[in-house]
Design a protein around this motif. Structure first.
Motif, PDB file in Angstrom:
ATOM      1  N   LEU A 199      62.635  50.481  49.370  1.00 54.16           N
ATOM      2  CA  LEU A 199      63.099  50.896  50.692  1.00 54.16           C
ATOM      3  C   LEU A 199      63.918  49.790  51.356  1.00 54.16           C
ATOM      4  CD1 LEU A 199      59.854  52.667  51.999  1.00 54.16           C
ATOM      5  CD2 LEU A 199      61.802  53.668  50.794  1.00 54.16           C
ATOM      6  N   GLU A 200      63.609  48.550  50.994  1.00 56.80           N
ATOM      7  CA  GLU A 200      64.390  47.390  51.449  1.00 56.80           C
ATOM      8  C   GLU A 200      64.905  46.697  50.193  1.00 56.80           C
ATOM      9  OE1 GLU A 200      64.774  46.651  54.626  1.00 56.80           O
ATOM     10  OE2 GLU A 200      63.138  47.646  55.699  1.00 56.80           O
ATOM     11  N   ASP A 201      66.226  46.587  50.038  1.00 61.45           N
ATOM     12  CA  ASP A 201      66.812  46.098  48.788  1.00 61.45           C
ATOM     13  C   ASP A 201      67.493  44.750  48.979  1.00 61.45           C
ATOM     14  OD1 ASP A 201      68.484  45.861  46.341  1.00 61.45           O
ATOM     15  OD2 ASP A 201      67.870  47.944  46.033  1.00 61.45           O
ATOM     16  N   PHE A 202      67.347  43.874  47.978  1.00 62.85           N
ATOM     17  CA  PHE A 202      68.002  42.567  48.017  1.00 62.85           C
ATOM     18  C   PHE A 202      69.524  42.685  47.949  1.00 62.85           C
ATOM     19  CE2 PHE A 202      63.847  40.761  47.382  1.00 62.85           C
ATOM     20  CZ  PHE A 202      63.959  39.477  47.897  1.00 62.85           C
ATOM     21  N   ASN A 203      70.018  43.858  47.587  1.00 64.59           N
ATOM     22  CA  ASN A 203      71.464  44.104  47.592  1.00 64.59           C
ATOM     23  C   ASN A 203      72.055  43.972  48.989  1.00 64.59           C
ATOM     24  OD1 ASN A 203      72.837  44.419  45.208  1.00 64.59           O
ATOM     25  ND2 ASN A 203      72.153  46.532  44.890  1.00 64.59           N
ATOM     26  N   ASP A 204      71.187  44.149  49.998  1.00 63.07           N
ATOM     27  CA  ASP A 204      71.657  44.088  51.383  1.00 63.07           C
ATOM     28  C   ASP A 204      71.920  42.653  51.846  1.00 63.07           C
ATOM     29  OD1 ASP A 204      71.256  46.830  51.449  1.00 63.07           O
ATOM     30  OD2 ASP A 204      69.198  46.633  52.180  1.00 63.07           O
ATOM     31  N   ILE A 205      71.430  41.678  51.078  1.00 61.51           N
ATOM     32  CA  ILE A 205      71.581  40.267  51.460  1.00 61.51           C
ATOM     33  C   ILE A 205      72.771  39.677  50.710  1.00 61.51           C
ATOM     34  CG2 ILE A 205      70.446  38.016  51.583  1.00 61.51           C
ATOM     35  CD1 ILE A 205      67.761  39.490  51.452  1.00 61.51           C
ATOM     36  N   LYS A 206      73.777  39.269  51.444  1.00 54.00           N
ATOM     37  CA  LYS A 206      74.975  38.687  50.841  1.00 54.00           C
ATOM     38  C   LYS A 206      74.783  37.188  50.617  1.00 54.00           C
ATOM     39  CE  LYS A 206      76.839  42.732  51.461  1.00 54.00           C
ATOM     40  NZ  LYS A 206      77.001  43.653  50.313  1.00 54.00           N
ATOM     41  N   GLY A 207      75.151  36.731  49.440  1.00 49.05           N
ATOM     42  CA  GLY A 207      75.021  35.304  49.140  1.00 49.05           C
ATOM     43  C   GLY A 207      73.562  34.889  49.029  1.00 49.05           C
ATOM     44  N   GLN A 208      73.272  33.677  49.521  1.00 46.44           N
ATOM     45  CA  GLN A 208      71.901  33.132  49.542  1.00 46.44           C
ATOM     46  C   GLN A 208      71.243  33.175  48.150  1.00 46.44           C
ATOM     47  OE1 GLN A 208      71.277  31.576  52.048  1.00 46.44           O
ATOM     48  NE2 GLN A 208      72.124  32.554  53.854  1.00 46.44           N
ATOM     49  N   GLN A 209      71.993  32.768  47.137  1.00 46.95           N
ATOM     50  CA  GLN A 209      71.471  32.837  45.772  1.00 46.95           C
ATOM     51  C   GLN A 209      70.260  31.930  45.561  1.00 46.95           C
ATOM     52  OE1 GLN A 209      72.462  35.206  43.729  1.00 46.95           O
ATOM     53  NE2 GLN A 209      73.814  35.807  45.400  1.00 46.95           N
ATOM     54  N   SER A 210      70.274  30.748  46.184  1.00 46.47           N
ATOM     55  CA  SER A 210      69.140  29.829  46.047  1.00 46.47           C
ATOM     56  C   SER A 210      67.876  30.430  46.659  1.00 46.47           C
ATOM     57  CB  SER A 210      69.469  28.493  46.713  1.00 46.47           C
ATOM     58  OG  SER A 210      68.363  27.624  46.661  1.00 46.47           O
ATOM     59  N   ALA A 211      68.027  31.053  47.830  1.00 46.92           N
ATOM     60  CA  ALA A 211      66.878  31.668  48.499  1.00 46.92           C
ATOM     61  C   ALA A 211      66.363  32.870  47.708  1.00 46.92           C
ATOM     62  CB  ALA A 211      67.264  32.089  49.914  1.00 46.92           C
ATOM     63  N   LYS A 212      67.273  33.636  47.120  1.00 40.78           N
ATOM     64  CA  LYS A 212      66.861  34.784  46.307  1.00 40.78           C
ATOM     65  C   LYS A 212      66.123  34.330  45.048  1.00 40.78           C
ATOM     66  CE  LYS A 212      70.521  38.035  47.658  1.00 40.78           C
ATOM     67  NZ  LYS A 212      71.686  38.802  47.181  1.00 40.78           N
ATOM     68  N   ARG A 213      66.615  33.239  44.470  1.00 43.17           N
ATOM     69  CA  ARG A 213      65.942  32.697  43.292  1.00 43.17           C
ATOM     70  C   ARG A 213      64.537  32.232  43.663  1.00 43.17           C
ATOM     71  NH1 ARG A 213      64.967  32.602  37.906  1.00 43.17           N
ATOM     72  NH2 ARG A 213      64.672  30.480  37.100  1.00 43.17           N
ATOM     73  N   ALA A 214      64.404  31.572  44.803  1.00 43.34           N
ATOM     74  CA  ALA A 214      63.087  31.126  45.260  1.00 43.34           C
ATOM     75  C   ALA A 214      62.178  32.324  45.517  1.00 43.34           C
ATOM     76  CB  ALA A 214      63.230  30.285  46.529  1.00 43.34           C
ATOM     77  N   ALA A 215      62.731  33.409  46.088  1.00 45.16           N
ATOM     78  CA  ALA A 215      61.947  34.623  46.334  1.00 45.16           C
ATOM     79  C   ALA A 215      61.480  35.243  45.021  1.00 45.16           C
ATOM     80  CB  ALA A 215      62.780  35.626  47.130  1.00 45.16           C
ATOM     81  N   GLN A 216      62.347  35.208  44.015  1.00 41.50           N
ATOM     82  CA  GLN A 216      61.989  35.721  42.693  1.00 41.50           C
ATOM     83  C   GLN A 216      60.827  34.922  42.104  1.00 41.50           C
ATOM     84  OE1 GLN A 216      64.893  34.932  39.618  1.00 41.50           O
ATOM     85  NE2 GLN A 216      64.429  36.834  38.529  1.00 41.50           N
ATOM     86  N   ILE A 217      60.903  33.601  42.208  1.00 39.30           N
ATOM     87  CA  ILE A 217      59.834  32.735  41.704  1.00 39.30           C
ATOM     88  C   ILE A 217      58.538  32.979  42.473  1.00 39.30           C
ATOM     89  CG2 ILE A 217      59.090  30.326  41.440  1.00 39.30           C
ATOM     90  CD1 ILE A 217      62.122  29.622  41.144  1.00 39.30           C
ATOM     91  N   ALA A 218      58.657  33.084  43.798  1.00 41.19           N
ATOM     92  CA  ALA A 218      57.478  33.315  44.640  1.00 41.19           C
ATOM     93  C   ALA A 218      56.800  34.629  44.268  1.00 41.19           C
ATOM     94  CB  ALA A 218      57.887  33.321  46.110  1.00 41.19           C
ATOM     95  N   ALA A 219      57.591  35.695  44.056  1.00 39.68           N
ATOM     96  CA  ALA A 219      57.030  37.001  43.716  1.00 39.68           C
ATOM     97  C   ALA A 219      56.390  36.995  42.332  1.00 39.68           C
ATOM     98  CB  ALA A 219      58.127  38.068  43.779  1.00 39.68           C
ATOM     99  N   ALA A 220      57.019  36.307  41.385  1.00 41.73           N
ATOM    100  CA  ALA A 220      56.516  36.295  40.003  1.00 41.73           C
ATOM    101  C   ALA A 220      55.217  35.514  39.868  1.00 41.73           C
ATOM    102  CB  ALA A 220      57.574  35.707  39.073  1.00 41.73           C
ATOM    103  N   GLY A 221      55.057  34.445  40.658  1.00 37.47           N
ATOM    104  CA  GLY A 221      53.873  33.610  40.512  1.00 37.47           C
ATOM    105  C   GLY A 221      52.957  33.581  41.711  1.00 37.47           C
ATOM    106  N   ASN A 222      53.277  34.379  42.762  1.00 38.44           N
ATOM    107  CA  ASN A 222      52.484  34.388  43.992  1.00 38.44           C
ATOM    108  C   ASN A 222      52.449  33.000  44.635  1.00 38.44           C
ATOM    109  OD1 ASN A 222      51.292  36.171  45.725  1.00 38.44           O
ATOM    110  ND2 ASN A 222      49.250  36.008  44.851  1.00 38.44           N
TER     111      ASN A 222
END
Length: 499
Positions: A199-222
């Motif tokens: 319902l909320e997609d990361f496609n809506d966030i432009k740029g911020q690749q470092s923050a998205k990568r950190a979010a990916q790591i946070a989600a994968a490992g809690n």
């Protein structure tokens, strides 16, 4: 004397209750004892009306109902049905209530209704193997059908319930379970469920690749994460999208979230989506930690806890977070009781770089002096910050930036990393590993230990910080499908440390 088994909620866990009744000579009366709430006391009128409207002659005796043990406070309208059955079937010597737990609120005409306490009570009793057979109405049966290892019998009204206990063939009352229809993966014989709805997609966030990568790591490992950036750069947007890309959920976790929803008087949805709690910075300490009711920390268990405007939360709340962030549990002591909450949540904090938020801006000038910035940042203590795995500085938003990854793509990589962790024999995700488990699963090659030693000296890392780096490195390796932690994984983990 006949006994019917039921239960009551004691904070968030259930306690078994024996419902007993006696008929003695004396002036006709109907009394319920055993440290009862107003709702149970009012049960007398509901039970009496339900019995009389169903052609039952109320005996002209002194009726005393006892809810045992008497030292435990009892609440809930679900005691109506067991009390009514005891009274109506008291003289039926062939009827046995043994091995059955009975729950249900009665309407004045004898119809049986669901109550918000029934689902969390039965789930709690199931975890401790104290319950085997349950008698409830159809609405309650539908909810508890998701709970494994119990036999569920549904009755529509009081006449049905009386017939059920008089009948020798109880199979026709057995409720057919409903299966989950969500996507699932099976690892080591255990099913884990997830959804492909974003319902909320990361496609809506432009740029911020470092923050998205950190979010990916946070989600994968809690892993706990703090996002620092100017107003409008996307900190809150990332926090809102994180629950949709977090790891798949076991049936136990789904039921636990449904239990919290029921305790909040919400209708459980049984969806494999992590809960997201985002209290306001003006919230009181009791509302966060819990007092007479559930706090945000307990409600965020197995989900995500988001603190926007992090430095504006009171210091007492932030310091109280240190225990649940470190030990994944919280002990709340009160005058007459102690309650332990599980707190295995992903903590997300968002803050500006300074009080006005413009110290990192290229186009706007900062209005804060050095003293104000220092005071602002000093609201977060070193012990608190030491418990955060990922520190991310976000750049200003730019309309020319592109969204390179969608939530679906990120979620697929998270699921792959999740599989590696569970197949490795971990009971917890990387971010929640104990010190002993870190030594077992987060092995670093001898030649790469020099990097950690240099980082320890240069960044003045504590023992806890080193463990956090190892856990983040392990998650990055899992995202890259690597069995071992490589040097590049360690270096990326170090890049997310606080400077």
């Amino acid at each position: 004397m006949k006994i019917v088994k039921s239960a009551t909620l004691n904070e968030i866990e259930a306690c078994e209750v024996n419902v007993e009744v006696t008929f003695t000579k004396g002036l006709p009366s109907f009394t319920i004892v055993g440290m009862i709430s107003t709702a149970i006391n009012e049960s007398k009128d509901r039970v009496k009306s339900a019995l009389l409207t169903n052609e039952f002659n109320f005996p002209p005796k002194k009726i005393t109902v006892n809810l045992s043990p008497s030292e435990i406070k009892k609440s809930g309208t679900h005691f109506d049905l067991p009390i009514a059955l005891l009274i109506s079937l008291y003289d039926e010597k062939s009827v046995s209530f043994k091995d059955f737990h009975i729950f249900g609120e009665l309407s004045l005409n004898g119809e049986i209704k669901d109550s918000s306490a029934i689902f969390p009570i039965i789930l709690s009793l199931t975890k401790t193997n104290k319950i085997k057979n349950v008698v409830v109405c159809e609405e309650s049966a539908k909810k508890i059908s998701k709970i494994p290892n119990i036999n569920i019998y549904k009755v529509k009204n009081l006449k049905d319930a009386i017939e059920f206990f008089k009948s020798s063939d109880k199979s026709r009352f057995l409720y057919e379970r409903e299966n989950f229809i969500h996507n699932k993966i099976t690892i080591n014989g255990i099913d884990y469920f997830y959804m492909n709805e974003y319902l909320e997609d990361f496609n809506d966030i432009k740029g911020q690749q470092s923050a998205k990568r950190a979010a990916q790591i946070a989600a994968a490992g809690n892993h706990n994460i703090i996002l620092v950036g100017s107003p409008g750069c996307g900190k809150t947007m990332i926090a809102k999208r994180l629950p949709y890309i977090m790891a798949p959920m076991s049936l136990e976790e789904i039921l636990e979230i449904a239990k919290m929803q029921a305790l909040e008087l919400k209708e459980p949805d049984f969806k494999p989506i992590r809960a997201r709690r985002s209290p306001h910075c003006s919230s009181s300490k009791v509302s966060i930690l819990g007092g007479n009711s559930l706090g945000e920390i307990a409600l965020a268990n197995n989900g995500l806890l988001f603190f926007d405007e992090l430095p504006h939360f009171s210091s007492s709340i932030l310091e109280a977070l240190r225990e649940p962030l470190q030990d994944n549990r919280l002990l709340v002591s009160r005058a007459n009781s102690k309650v332990r909450y599980e707190t295995k949540f992903l903590f997300v904090g968002a803050m500006n770089p300074c009080p006005c938020g413009m110290s990192m801006s290229k186009d706007n000038s900062c209005r804060c002096n050095e003293l104000e910035i220092k005071r602002y940042k000093s609201r977060l203590s070193e012990p608190f910050l030491d418990r955060i795995d990922l520190h991310v500085q976000m750049s200003e938003s730019n309309m020319k930036d592109e969204a390179k990854q969608s939530s679906k793509q990120i979620h697929e990589s998270v699921i792959k990393a999740f599989k590696m962790q569970i197949q490795r024999g971990q009971k917890e995700l990387n971010g929640k590993l104990s010190d002993e488990e870190i030594n077992k699963f987060c092995f670093v090659k001898e030649e790469d230990k020099e990097i950690l030693e240099k980082a320890t000296k240069n960044l003045n890392l504590s023992f806890r910080s080193i463990n956090n780096i190892l856990k983040v490195s392990r998650t990055i390796a899992d995202l890259e499908s690597s069995e071992k932690i490589q040097r590049e994984h360690l270096m990326e983990a170090l890049s997310f440390r606080r400077r």
